[in-house]
Enzyme design. Structure first.
Site, mmCIF file in Angstrom:
data_model
loop_
_atom_site.group_PDB
_atom_site.id
_atom_site.type_symbol
_atom_site.label_atom_id
_atom_site.label_comp_id
_atom_site.label_asym_id
_atom_site.label_seq_id
_atom_site.Cartn_x
_atom_site.Cartn_y
_atom_site.Cartn_z
ATOM 1 N N GLU A 182 0.803 -1.238 0.000
ATOM 2 C CA GLU A 182 0.000 0.000 0.000
ATOM 3 C C GLU A 182 0.831 1.282 0.000
ATOM 4 O O GLU A 182 0.630 2.167 0.830
ATOM 5 C CB GLU A 182 -0.958 -0.012 1.203
ATOM 6 C CG GLU A 182 -1.872 -1.225 1.218
ATOM 7 C CD GLU A 182 -2.805 -1.276 2.420
ATOM 8 O OE1 GLU A 182 -2.670 -0.447 3.335
ATOM 9 O OE2 GLU A 182 -3.682 -2.166 2.440
ATOM 10 N N ASN A 211 1.965 -5.204 -3.075
ATOM 11 C CA ASN A 211 0.573 -5.529 -2.762
ATOM 12 C C ASN A 211 -0.223 -4.243 -2.505
ATOM 13 O O ASN A 211 0.244 -3.373 -1.763
ATOM 14 C CB ASN A 211 0.593 -6.408 -1.483
ATOM 15 C CG ASN A 211 -0.712 -7.101 -1.177
ATOM 16 O OD1 ASN A 211 -1.290 -7.768 -2.025
ATOM 17 N ND2 ASN A 211 -1.179 -6.957 0.065
ATOM 18 N N HIS A 264 -10.353 -6.650 -1.820
ATOM 19 C CA HIS A 264 -11.411 -6.142 -0.931
ATOM 20 C C HIS A 264 -12.422 -5.416 -1.806
ATOM 21 O O HIS A 264 -12.291 -4.217 -2.070
ATOM 22 C CB HIS A 264 -10.821 -5.200 0.123
ATOM 23 C CG HIS A 264 -9.787 -5.862 0.976
ATOM 24 N ND1 HIS A 264 -10.078 -6.945 1.763
ATOM 25 C CD2 HIS A 264 -8.466 -5.614 1.139
ATOM 26 C CE1 HIS A 264 -8.981 -7.335 2.402
ATOM 27 N NE2 HIS A 264 -7.989 -6.539 2.030
ATOM 28 N N GLU A 313 -6.041 -11.259 -0.411
ATOM 29 C CA GLU A 313 -7.024 -10.578 0.448
ATOM 30 C C GLU A 313 -8.419 -10.476 -0.165
ATOM 31 O O GLU A 313 -9.057 -9.429 -0.108
ATOM 32 C CB GLU A 313 -6.500 -9.184 0.827
ATOM 33 C CG GLU A 313 -5.083 -9.233 1.379
ATOM 34 C CD GLU A 313 -4.585 -7.925 1.964
ATOM 35 O OE1 GLU A 313 -5.407 -7.064 2.297
ATOM 36 O OE2 GLU A 313 -3.361 -7.793 2.097
ATOM 37 N N ASP A 336 -12.241 -10.654 -0.316
ATOM 38 C CA ASP A 336 -13.508 -10.732 0.413
ATOM 39 C C ASP A 336 -14.503 -9.877 -0.362
ATOM 40 O O ASP A 336 -14.132 -8.895 -0.982
ATOM 41 C CB ASP A 336 -13.404 -10.314 1.899
ATOM 42 C CG ASP A 336 -12.591 -9.065 2.176
ATOM 43 O OD1 ASP A 336 -12.555 -8.157 1.319
ATOM 44 O OD2 ASP A 336 -12.000 -8.978 3.267
HETATM 45 C C1 XIL Z 1 -6.054 -6.158 8.460
HETATM 46 C C2 XIL Z 1 -6.379 -7.308 9.398
HETATM 47 O O1 XIL Z 1 -7.282 -8.159 8.748
HETATM 48 C C3 XIL Z 1 -6.947 -6.770 10.672
HETATM 49 O O2 XIL Z 1 -7.143 -7.823 11.587
HETATM 50 C C4 XIL Z 1 -6.015 -5.728 11.261
HETATM 51 O O3 XIL Z 1 -6.623 -5.150 12.367
HETATM 52 C C5 XIL Z 1 -5.730 -4.634 10.253
HETATM 53 O O4 XIL Z 1 -5.194 -5.238 9.089
HETATM 54 N N1 XIL Z 1 -4.820 -4.574 3.832
HETATM 55 C C6 XIL Z 1 -3.818 -5.402 4.285
HETATM 56 C C7 XIL Z 1 -4.059 -6.265 5.449
HETATM 57 O O5 XIL Z 1 -2.769 -5.495 3.645
HETATM 58 O O6 XIL Z 1 -2.902 -6.481 6.213
HETATM 59 C C8 XIL Z 1 -5.151 -5.704 6.321
HETATM 60 O O7 XIL Z 1 -5.418 -6.657 7.327
HETATM 61 C C9 XIL Z 1 -6.385 -5.417 5.511
HETATM 62 C C10 XIL Z 1 -6.084 -4.379 4.471
#
Ligand code: XIL
Length: 349
Positions: free
Chosen positions: A156, A197, A233, A262, A264
């Site tokens: 990020e 990422n 996401h 990631e 969802d």
């Molecule tokens: C999130 C976790 O799922 C949470 O439990 C934590 O509190 C915050 O981080 N992008 C990412 C992940 O790269 O590491 C993040 O994970 C979600 C967004």
């Protein structure tokens, strides 16, 4: 439901039929998701649930063949104080992966969140920051060498408008911190696949262009970047699956491995009260996930790193706590029953 209450749930719940929806019902004994495709299918886990909650660990064990630590391999956990590394939990997870034949993906080395306070407060000139970055990256990557298949080296680094995010790394090292992190990681483990990422790459063309341009330029200069993690996401219909797929294709056509990291699929973008997932939304969610899997199948195998879900069951999802809203973004429900998304994958892949 609390973790304690869930621990008391009978293991027979695992065999319960798929909840609602016009998708054919299925149960968890009917197949193994990772055997349906020829690329790794992963999941983000928390050790407490993995070791103590049978319905959770049965799903991880039976359905996925790649594991990412949701928190315990982030800087504040692995490197909590200057010169102090805490390996215990991550080593246990690595042993779990070895014993259960799962790939371990490393997440994440350099990020602006979940950073230990001592790094945020660190005082030093550019050379001192460079030394800190090098020690941090190389100590961690060396420790897991041979046990971690790939790393999210930088996470990020961009804002939504395509400018670089101002982080402590950027403040003290300028944009060179990205290049440095990849070079240091490669020196420490020549075999691990190294990823950049980020989120919203499909939704936001400005951000996507900025990321692709920087990574392509760096690679042309010889910086060892193997792939791009597209954090998945997303929302039902937002971005369109077609936009998600065309971003995936742009990544591999540019010569980078693509990790749908990631994943969802949220149902509640406006944070309305939503005590239950509707049948319509469950089915729409199932279609989104199936379409992503079907498209990912078409990616040439040398560019397929895998698809990773960000959590096991809806009750575990970060979306609920982080954004404080009702949501049902994963493939298993609050009682670890299979949702239509899982059943549909099993039926159609
Ligand atoms: C999130 C976790 O799922 C949470 O439990 C934590 O509190 C915050 O981080 N992008 C990412 C992940 O790269 O590491 C993040 O994970 C979600 C967004």
């Amino acid at each position: 439901m609390s973790l304690k209450k869930l621990i008391l749930l009978p293991a027979s719940l695992l065999a319960l039929a798929c909840s609602k929806g016009n998708v054919e019902p299925c149960d968890l004994s009917s197949g193994r998701l990772y055997q349906k495709v020829n690329f790794p299918v992963g999941v983000a886990v928390e050790p407490e649930a993995l070791y103590n909650l049978p319905p959770y660990s049965n799903i991880v064990q039976g359905q996925y063949n790649s594991i990412t630590a949701e928190t315990i391999m982030k800087p504040e956990h692995l490197h909590p104080f200057e010169g102090v590394y805490f390996w215990g939990e991550a080593d246990s997870l690595a042993r779990y992966c070895e014993a259960n034949n799962k790939r371990l993906h490393g997440h994440t080395l350099i990020w602006h969140q979940q950073l230990p306070q001592w790094i945020i407060n660190f005082e030093g000139d550019r050379a001192a920051w460079d030394a800190l970055l090098k020690d941090h990256v190389q100590t961690i990557v060396t420790h897991f060498r041979g046990r971690v298949s790939g790393w999210d080296v930088v996470n990020e680094a961009f804002n939504d408008d395509g400018t670089m995010r101002s982080t402590v790394w950027h403040e003290h090292l300028g944009s060179s911190y990205i290049e440095k992190a990849f070079r240091y990681a490669r020196e420490a483990d020549p075999d691990a696949k190294l990823f950049y990422n980020d989120y919203s790459l499909a939704l936001n063309p400005k951000k996507r262009r900025a990321v692709m341009t920087l990574l392509t330029d760096l690679r042309a200069k010889g910086v060892p970047i193997d792939g791009i993690g597209m954090q998945g996401h997303i929302f039902i219909g937002f971005p369109e699956v077609s936009e998600f797929v065309s971003t995936m294709n742009e990544i591999w056509r540019s010569g980078f491995s693509v990790h749908v990291s990631e994943l969802d699929v949220s149902m509640n973008p406006f944070g309305r009260e939503m005590p239950l997932a509707s049948e319509t939304d469950l089915n729409r969610q199932a279609n989104v996930i199936l379409q992503i899997f079907q498209a990912y199948r078409q990616v040439p195998s040398q560019y397929q790193y895998g698809i990773t879900f960000w959590g096991v069951g809806d009750a575990d999802s970060w979306i609920r706590s982080y954004f404080a809203r009702d949501d049902y973004p994963l493939m298993f429900d609050d009682q670890y029953r299979a949702k239509p998304a899982y059943c549909k994958l099993l039926e159609h892949l």
